[in-house]
Motif scaffolding. Structure first.
Motif, short mmCIF file in Angstrom:
data_model
loop_
_atom_site.label_atom_id
_atom_site.label_comp_id
_atom_site.label_asym_id
_atom_site.label_seq_id
_atom_site.Cartn_x
_atom_site.Cartn_y
_atom_site.Cartn_z
N ALA A 198 4.06 8.75 -7.50
CA ALA A 198 4.51 7.64 -6.81
C ALA A 198 3.78 7.42 -5.83
O ALA A 198 2.92 6.40 -5.32
CB ALA A 198 6.04 7.13 -6.99
N ILE A 199 3.31 8.18 -4.93
CA ILE A 199 2.18 7.93 -3.94
C ILE A 199 0.79 9.05 -4.15
O ILE A 199 0.13 9.66 -5.05
CB ILE A 199 3.09 9.49 -3.28
N ASP A 200 0.21 8.27 -4.33
CA ASP A 200 -1.74 7.89 -4.64
C ASP A 200 -2.35 9.22 -3.44
O ASP A 200 -1.49 9.55 -3.16
CB ASP A 200 -1.80 7.13 -3.71
N ALA A 201 -3.43 10.45 -4.55
CA ALA A 201 -3.23 11.64 -4.23
C ALA A 201 -4.36 11.21 -2.93
O ALA A 201 -4.06 12.11 -2.22
CB ALA A 201 -4.64 12.25 -5.37
N GLY A 202 -4.98 10.06 -2.23
CA GLY A 202 -5.79 9.86 -0.92
C GLY A 202 -4.86 10.24 -0.13
O GLY A 202 -4.20 10.39 0.79
N LEU A 203 -3.39 9.80 -0.10
CA LEU A 203 -2.44 9.42 0.48
C LEU A 203 -2.17 11.08 1.20
O LEU A 203 -1.85 11.80 1.73
CB LEU A 203 -1.18 8.90 0.61
N TRP A 204 -1.56 11.77 -0.38
CA TRP A 204 -1.58 13.19 0.25
C TRP A 204 -2.26 13.88 0.60
O TRP A 204 -2.45 15.38 1.32
CB TRP A 204 -1.12 13.61 -1.43
N GLN A 205 -3.39 13.70 0.58
CA GLN A 205 -4.95 14.26 1.19
C GLN A 205 -4.63 13.99 2.73
O GLN A 205 -4.60 14.85 3.63
CB GLN A 205 -5.92 14.04 0.73
N THR A 206 -4.23 12.87 3.47
CA THR A 206 -3.96 12.77 4.72
C THR A 206 -3.06 13.23 5.61
O THR A 206 -2.80 13.70 6.28
CB THR A 206 -3.80 10.36 4.71
N PHE A 207 -1.71 13.21 4.51
CA PHE A 207 -0.51 14.06 4.40
C PHE A 207 -0.85 15.37 5.07
O PHE A 207 -0.29 16.26 5.97
CB PHE A 207 0.76 13.83 3.42
N ALA A 208 -1.66 15.72 3.96
CA ALA A 208 -1.33 17.46 4.07
C ALA A 208 -2.86 17.88 5.92
O ALA A 208 -2.53 18.34 6.24
CB ALA A 208 -2.35 17.78 2.88
N ARG A 209 -3.94 16.47 5.52
CA ARG A 209 -4.76 16.38 6.77
C ARG A 209 -3.78 17.12 8.16
O ARG A 209 -4.38 16.91 9.48
CB ARG A 209 -6.01 15.79 6.73
N THR A 210 -3.03 15.69 8.12
CA THR A 210 -1.52 15.95 9.31
C THR A 210 -0.22 16.42 9.45
O THR A 210 0.35 16.19 10.37
CB THR A 210 -1.40 14.75 10.08
N SER A 269 0.77 -1.23 0.04
CA SER A 269 0.15 -0.42 0.00
C SER A 269 0.69 1.48 -0.11
O SER A 269 0.40 2.46 -0.31
CB SER A 269 -0.99 -0.24 0.88
N TYR A 270 2.56 1.28 0.25
CA TYR A 270 3.03 2.22 0.82
C TYR A 270 3.94 2.54 -0.29
O TYR A 270 5.04 3.35 0.38
CB TYR A 270 3.05 2.58 2.25
N ALA A 271 4.32 1.67 -1.14
CA ALA A 271 4.94 1.27 -1.79
C ALA A 271 6.02 2.87 -2.77
O ALA A 271 6.80 3.71 -2.88
CB ALA A 271 5.11 0.11 -2.57
N GLY A 272 4.80 3.45 -3.00
CA GLY A 272 5.20 4.71 -3.10
C GLY A 272 4.99 5.84 -2.35
O GLY A 272 6.49 6.53 -2.81
N VAL A 273 5.37 5.74 -1.28
CA VAL A 273 5.76 6.70 0.15
C VAL A 273 7.47 5.92 -0.27
O VAL A 273 8.29 7.25 -0.17
CB VAL A 273 5.36 6.70 1.28
N LEU A 274 7.87 4.82 0.08
CA LEU A 274 9.07 4.57 0.06
C LEU A 274 9.88 5.28 -1.85
O LEU A 274 10.94 5.58 -0.72
CB LEU A 274 9.03 2.94 -0.20
N ILE A 275 9.39 4.66 -2.28
CA ILE A 275 9.43 5.45 -3.47
C ILE A 275 10.34 6.97 -3.62
O ILE A 275 11.53 7.47 -3.75
CB ILE A 275 9.05 4.88 -4.58
N ALA A 276 9.56 7.66 -3.37
CA ALA A 276 8.66 8.73 -2.81
C ALA A 276 10.56 9.53 -1.81
O ALA A 276 11.23 10.15 -2.37
CB ALA A 276 8.15 9.52 -2.45
#
Length: 810
Positions: A263-275, A248-255
């Motif tokens: 490589a990071i999904d758009a939904g994860l970016w929203q979570t990162f911004a929210r926190t 699920s978080y392979a894109g984070v490790l690539i980044a």
């Protein structure tokens, strides 16, 4: 001593230089070259005059006949220095701008087939039905810019199960393509992202797509340093994807490894911004510093184990060189973004000082890094990351300087968190109109885990035969994300508000400086009062009896915001761009947030076409909606929240704040099986002035409305039916509506050819003034008893790099 380059002098010069660079980027047009030369000469003269004034403690002007006292002289010399530095920054950035503007795609080539060859210059990024990549052109007809962006789409007859209808495109390959190009063009909306500025900063002066069956690979590898780096980055990305195929978080490790944020999904970016942890989930300055420090310590330890090496080169010098080279290598992997550049230049200054045996003040390190960034990339000031990166580091240096007094490390950490949160608040609200309330808690956990555990494991995993470390890094990341997801789900995790005015931002910044003054300074708490206007700002709205109608620039689609004194309506939600991106989350929701709209009273989805309802789900997910009016059956559910729905129908009307809304279409009887013929049509009337929102009605609907409202369709302004298609805008309908202003909501060089030339001719012959979102950006229409007014966002936000499409007379 007089003339010395003191810390204070350097601070003034660099900050003024940065101010001049920033000022240039705010210009709608560049000054002519002779004027720039004159400004440069004036700046040199100012520096000479400053030097002359500093040569004596008290200087008498033979011509002006008065004495300069010490305070007067210091003020004059400081003014001369600031003026000269700002002018140098302005002229320096203008020179770069002229060079880049010279790489303009000729209008004669735009939209035509062009054969060219070149090298894939960056990481190819997957699209839904193809791939996008940057391309360095090396053999081309005259006029094509040297650096462009290309998309290569799958064949239209390829099935969804056919995953690889294209020859794979890889970084560093040389290809020959037949392409169709266009000049850079982006949507221009109030408070919106400047896509054209982003392309300009990256040197992309044209974009386009590869024509079918026109590609030929010429070389599998082009061995140049920049391409070799991109090949390495792509090979690392491929290895990570192979090692973590379903993670699920392979894109984070690539980044974290190579800075590939796509490589990071758009939904994860929203979570990162929210926190508030967005800065951690890619290569950041903290990660680069940590890696450089680790290499520094390792080389220092190994060097001291040798008997001969320290005799040739001191261990600290060798470690400084090795740490800097490690940082440089990591920055290359990161794609050399602004935070990475800032960190590299800072580490370079520190390493150079260590080699020369000199101590350098922290402020001088930061300012030299700032100067280097702007000398190499004057457009860096356009990026939000530039301000956030340098601002955060400046605050951390301030805290580390001991001005707030030494204390226990836990107390110092708390002060640093407090200072960064407080100092970044005005910038975050100005740039994004939101900030995370749970950010301190999220960062308290995420910073040590990401920086000192996950990132080292990821970097080690880039080496051959160490793939198991990636699984461990992913396991730890998954645990961290469980905590982050919990924080993001808290009801009050995010503060959102209208875009604050500039004066409120500056006042809050001054308040932050006051609050962070050294301990013992009287009444520091008064700085908190300076934040009140920033946090309580209310966006200006229409007066009772007036309405503001904004036809947003969403490309080939429709989205219109109607605002009265206390109510908000959105008519259509624009197109969908991809599985993760649509007008709702990219344009409409940020616009509404910046305008201070916290809820919609009505959302109208006129009909089922993707260019009108494509962003509806994102809008419904972003903010509460009290009522959904649709032309579709009730079982057509768009909402991710329970929203009352009702069908649009002729005769539906209501009043808000002295503004009348009348639904004129569809009627009770179906006109055809086409979705366009059931489009909702809304008339907005304020102060005796009206505007007609026609959606995609066609000729049969226009005739039906003429029969149902004979002599009662005249308005001052309207949107052209169906974007100016030939199926709409009949002469009879144009004559009955008799609009003096007509707005075409169309995309730049759209594939449908809207608006059609014969339709444009009809409106011109009717005496109407024409407005187009592809030429004018968002179009604001003010309705009220005082008259009707228009504002074109592209004119209001004009910058020298913005496209100026030629409005051809029909």
């Amino acid at each position: 001593m007089p003339g010395a380059w003191s810390n204070g002098t350097m601070r003034l010069f660099v900050l003024a230089f940065a101010g001049g660079v920033w000022l240039l980027q705010q210009q709608a047009a560049l000054l002519a070259a002779p004027w720039l030369a004159a400004l440069g000469a004036g700046a040199l003269l100012a520096l000479v005059l400053r030097h002359w004034l500093q040569e004596s403690a008290l200087t008498r002007s033979a011509y002006l006949g008065f004495r300069f006292a010490g305070r007067q002289r210091r003020l004059i010399t400081a003014t001369l220095l600031v003026s000269a530095a700002a002018t140098f920054g302005f002229v320096w950035a203008a020179g770069f701008a002229y060079l880049r503007l010279a790489d303009e795609l000729p209008a004669a080539i735009e939209g035509k087939d062009v054969e060219l060859s070149g090298v894939v210059a960056g990481l190819p990024q997957a699209l839904e039905r193809g791939v996008r990549f940057e391309f360095d052109v090396d053999q081309t007809p005259s006029g094509v810019p040297p650096h462009i962006s290309l998309a290569w789409y799958r064949s239209p007859d390829a099935t969804d199960d056919d995953a690889s209808p294209l020859i794979p495109v890889r970084a560093g390959e040389r290809w020959r393509f037949t392409v169709r190009l266009k000049r850079p063009h982006g949507n221009v909306n109030p408070h919106g992202f400047d896509h054209e500025g982003w392309l300009f900063e990256r040197g992309i002066r044209a974009s386009g797509y590869v024509r079918p069956r026109s590609a030929e690979r010429l070389d599998a590898r082009v061995w140049r340093p920049a391409y070799a780096v991109e090949m390495l980055r792509e090979s690392i990305r491929d290895r990570f994807r192979a090692a973590l195929p379903d993670a699920s978080y392979a894109g984070v490790l690539i980044a974290l490894a190579i800075g590939d944020q796509q490589a990071i999904d758009a939904g994860l970016w929203q979570t990162f911004a929210r926190t508030g942890i967005t800065h951690l989930m890619s290569i950041s300055g903290l990660h680069i510093t940590m890696f450089a420090g680790l290499v520094y310590a390792l080389i220092n330890w190994l060097w001291r184990r040798s008997e001969r090496l320290p005799l040739r080169l001191p261990a600290q010098h060798a470690a400084a060189i090795g740490g800097f080279l490690a940082a440089f290598f990591y920055c290359l992997l990161a794609g050399f973004a602004v935070p990475a550049q800032r960190t590299l230049y800072m580490l370079g200054v520190v390493a150079a000082a260590r080699l020369w045996g000199r101590e350098v003040a922290a402020s001088r390190v930061l300012l030299l890094a700032l100067l280097l960034v702007l000398l190499l990339d004057p457009w860096a000031v356009l990026a939000a990351g530039f301000w956030l990166s340098f601002g955060a580091v400046a605050l951390l240096f301030h805290i580390g300087s001991g001005r707030l007094g030494p204390a226990h490390w836990l107390v110092e950490w708390g002060r640093a968190q407090w200072a960064v949160t407080l100092g970044m608040l005005p910038a975050l609200l100005a740039l994004f109109q939101q900030f995370s309330l749970v950010s301190p808690l999220a960062n308290a956990v995420a910073i040590p885990l990401v920086s000192f555990v996950i990132t080292p494991l990821v970097l080690a995993g880039t080496l051959p035969f160490l793939d198991p470390l990636l699984s461990l890094a992913h396991f730890i990341t998954a645990g961290l994300m469980a905590f982050i997801d919990w924080l993001a789900g808290l009801p009050l995790a995010m503060w959102q508000q209208a875009a604050p005015p500039a004066w409120a931002v500056l006042l809050a910044l001054a308040g932050g400086v006051w609050l962070l003054l050294p301990r013992g300074f009287p009444a520091r708490w008064l700085g908190l009062l300076a934040f009140l206007p920033l946090l309580t700002v209310v966006s200006p709205r229409s007066l009772p009896g007036e309405a503001e109608v904004t036809v947003l620039d969403v490309g080939q689609g429709l989205a219109i915001h109607v605002q009265t004194a206390t109510h908000d309506l959105l008519f259509d939600a624009g197109p969908s761009f991809s599985a993760d991106a649509d007008s709702g989350n990219r344009i409409i929701a940020p616009y509404l947030r910046a305008m201070g709209v916290r809820a919609l009273d009505v959302l109208v989805i006129s009909h089922a076409d993707k260019d009108h309802e494509g962003g509806a789900a994102s809008v419904l997910a972003a903010l509460p909606v009290a009522m959904l009016k649709v032309s579709l059956p009730f079982e057509h559910v768009l909402s991710v929240q329970p929203v009352p729905q009702e069908l649009c129908h002729d005769g539906d009307n209501w009043d808000w704040d002295g503004v009348r809304f009348d639904m004129l279409h569809p009627g009770n009887e179906p006109l055809s099986r086409k979705t366009n013929d059931v489009s909702c049509v809304l008339r907005v009337t304020a102060g005796g002035r009206s505007m007609l929102l026609t959606s995609d009605i066609e000729a049969v609907s226009e005739r039906d409305m003429l029969e149902r409202y004979p002599g009662n369709l005249a308005v001052e302004a309207m949107t052209a039916p169906h974007h100016g298609s030939r199926t709409s805008s009949t002469p009879e309908f144009i004559a009955a509506v008799a609009a003096r202003d007509v707005i075409f909501p169309v995309g730049y060089r759209n594939r449908f050819g809207h608006p059609r030339e014969d339709v444009v001719v009809r409106y011109v012959e009717s005496g109407a003034r024409l407005h187009r979102t592809d030429f004018d950006g968002a179009v604001r229409v003010g309705l009220g008893s005082a008259g009707i007014g228009f504002r074109h966002e592209r004119d209001a936000r004009r910058r020298y790099w913005h496209a100026r499409p030629i409005k051809l007379d029909p």
